[in-house]
Design a protein around this motif. Structure first.
Motif, PDB file in Angstrom:
ATOM      1  N   PHE A  34     -65.265 -72.120 -27.684  1.00  0.00           N
ATOM      2  CA  PHE A  34     -64.146 -71.936 -26.763  1.00  0.00           C
ATOM      3  C   PHE A  34     -64.284 -70.601 -26.036  1.00  0.00           C
ATOM      4  O   PHE A  34     -64.158 -70.525 -24.810  1.00  0.00           O
ATOM      5  N   ALA A  35     -64.559 -69.543 -26.782  1.00  0.00           N
ATOM      6  CA  ALA A  35     -64.681 -68.208 -26.192  1.00  0.00           C
ATOM      7  C   ALA A  35     -65.862 -68.126 -25.231  1.00  0.00           C
ATOM      8  O   ALA A  35     -65.760 -67.538 -24.149  1.00  0.00           O
ATOM      9  N   TYR A  67     -71.606 -63.910 -26.081  1.00  0.00           N
ATOM     10  CA  TYR A  67     -71.426 -63.847 -27.534  1.00  0.00           C
ATOM     11  C   TYR A  67     -71.297 -62.399 -27.992  1.00  0.00           C
ATOM     12  O   TYR A  67     -70.435 -62.069 -28.815  1.00  0.00           O
ATOM     13  N   ARG A  68     -72.131 -61.532 -27.465  1.00  0.00           N
ATOM     14  CA  ARG A  68     -72.052 -60.107 -27.842  1.00  0.00           C
ATOM     15  C   ARG A  68     -70.689 -59.538 -27.440  1.00  0.00           C
ATOM     16  O   ARG A  68     -70.098 -58.743 -28.173  1.00  0.00           O
ATOM     17  N   GLN A 127     -65.268 -57.576 -29.094  1.00  0.00           N
ATOM     18  CA  GLN A 127     -63.805 -57.673 -29.036  1.00  0.00           C
ATOM     19  C   GLN A 127     -63.195 -58.010 -30.397  1.00  0.00           C
ATOM     20  O   GLN A 127     -62.022 -58.366 -30.491  1.00  0.00           O
ATOM     21  N   GLU A 128     -64.009 -57.896 -31.439  1.00  0.00           N
ATOM     22  CA  GLU A 128     -63.585 -58.162 -32.823  1.00  0.00           C
ATOM     23  C   GLU A 128     -63.335 -59.641 -33.071  1.00  0.00           C
ATOM     24  O   GLU A 128     -62.416 -60.028 -33.785  1.00  0.00           O
ATOM     25  N   ARG A 129     -64.157 -60.471 -32.466  1.00  0.00           N
ATOM     26  CA  ARG A 129     -64.157 -61.915 -32.695  1.00  0.00           C
ATOM     27  C   ARG A 129     -62.758 -62.520 -32.561  1.00  0.00           C
ATOM     28  O   ARG A 129     -62.221 -63.109 -33.498  1.00  0.00           O
ATOM     29  N   PRO A 130     -62.123 -62.395 -31.410  1.00  0.00           N
ATOM     30  CA  PRO A 130     -60.756 -62.900 -31.253  1.00  0.00           C
ATOM     31  C   PRO A 130     -60.649 -64.401 -31.484  1.00  0.00           C
ATOM     32  O   PRO A 130     -61.537 -65.171 -31.131  1.00  0.00           O
ATOM     33  N   GLY A 131     -59.529 -64.803 -32.109  1.00  0.00           N
ATOM     34  CA  GLY A 131     -59.251 -66.213 -32.323  1.00  0.00           C
ATOM     35  C   GLY A 131     -58.552 -66.812 -31.123  1.00  0.00           C
ATOM     36  O   GLY A 131     -58.300 -66.152 -30.117  1.00  0.00           O
TER      37      GLY A 131
END
Length: 381
Positions: free
Chosen positions: A281-282, A344-345, A350-354
């Motif tokens: 999604f991200a 991806y980086r 961004q601290e792997r946002p959900g």
């Protein structure tokens, strides 16, 4: 069923009586194809042949396919493309909770399906305050008949919900029960100031999508709000994705002529765990106009392909279990793998946002996704 979901915390108390008094079973056809969550397969269930099994699935939390191949399918065996369904009750309940309707409000539903969702809304708000749209004429007719038989004669409009239904506007709530890749500004225009638009939304990058709860501005010039949870819906028919022909992007000899490089990104790190994983999604938010697909893994090798939707750019990364680096092939004006790896980086930085840290804004000029606040777009404006 309602008591069970209430005890499990799935359904809120204000909806409990509606769930008890408006059973999903009334809106299901005698021949249906539940998606068995344990096996991942659709099975044909005929009420006349096996009423107990039919009832068990009707009262389950399984999604149920009610039409295949836009109605062209015939027979008991599953068809090729499911084109109408009854969603998991737990998903229906959670989306209605997000919709947060109040007495006296008017609701437009996009995607009537079996008519059950519209019936639940009508039970709370009155049939005169709910209108539902359905693009498939047969599905629309059957939904209308089911609603009339149940005594909740919601108006079922046969038409493309992408245009909304201006005749009954304005609406306090608009809810879509199909997946979109673009939210029409017509829905904003047909909403009341402060109204809510609840829509499953995703990108063309892959199947990952989430529900966005958009609140309409007081001047009705925009609607904005966060995503809540991952979902999986059939696409709105006018937004169905036609996959690019591989050989038009990668003709014979193209691999030999492509630029090559290597990446240290691991397959598990990149691919995630499935369609409900936030990674896909991200990446789709950060890398526009790209579709990707992963080949089936064979002998420890998996190729993941990327196709540019605005030109003929393509890329493939080949992961191997026995190697710490993967080989990359790229061709065309865009370097698609470089874009995806950079995205991806960014996500990691961004601290792997959900899902719930992302949001969406829609106005007359289009739509854009953001991280944490509308003033922080995922892509530079």
């Amino acid at each position: 069923m309602g008591r069970l979901f209430l005890d499990a915390g799935v359904v809120s108390p204000d909806w409990a009586k509606a769930y008890e008094d408006v059973p999903r079973s009334h809106f299901l056809p005698e021949l249906m194809w539940p998606h068995d969550m344990a096996t991942g397969r659709n099975v044909a269930v005929d009420k006349e042949q096996d009423p107990q099994v039919w009832r068990r699935y009707a009262d389950s939390d399984d999604p149920i396919v009610t039409q295949w191949d836009d109605g062209a399918h015939d027979g008991h065996e599953p068809g090729k493309l499911f084109s109408s369904s009854s969603s998991m009750p737990s998903l229906v309940f959670s989306m209605l909770a997000d919709l947060d309707v109040e007495p006296g409000q008017r609701v437009l539903e996009i995607g009537a399906g079996t008519g059950w969702n519209a019936a639940l809304l009508a039970y709370r708000l009155g049939a005169a305050n709910v209108v539902t749209m359905e693009v498939d004429g047969t599905v629309a007719s059957e939904a209308q008949q089911a609603l009339d038989r149940f005594g909740l004669p919601v108006e079922v409009v046969h038409g493309d919900g992408f245009l909304g239904h201006a005749k009954r506007a304005p609406y306090d709530r608009i809810i879509a029960t199909c997946g979109l890749r673009k939210v029409p500004f017509a829905w904003v225009e047909q909403s009341s100031p402060g109204g809510v638009i609840l829509v499953p939304w995703g990108t063309y990058y892959g199947p990952s999508e989430a529900t966005a709860r958009l609140v309409v501005a007081e001047d009705r010039r925009s609607a904005s709000g966060p995503f809540s949870r991952p979902v999986a819906f059939m696409r709105m028919r006018s937004q169905r994705f036609v996959w690019p022909r591989h050989d038009e992007y990668v003709p014979a000899g193209a691999m030999d002529a492509a630029d090559t490089s290597f990446t240290t990104m691991a397959e598990a790190e990149f691919c995630g765990t499935g369609s409900f994983d936030v990674i896909g999604f991200a990446l789709g938010l950060r890398v526009p106009a790209v579709a990707h697909t992963a080949d089936r893994k064979r002998d420890g090798r998996r190729a993941v392909w990327f196709y540019g939707l605005s030109d003929q750019s393509w890329a493939v990364v080949v992961f191997r279990d026995d190697r710490e680096v993967a080989k990359v092939y790229q061709s065309g004006p865009r370097r698609l793998w470089d874009e995806v790896e950079a995205a991806y980086r960014w996500w990691v930085e961004q601290e792997r946002p959900g899902f719930n840290r992302f949001g969406l804004t829609v106005d007359a000029d289009g739509e854009w996704a953001w991280l944490d606040s509308p003033g922080n777009p995922v892509l530079a404006q």
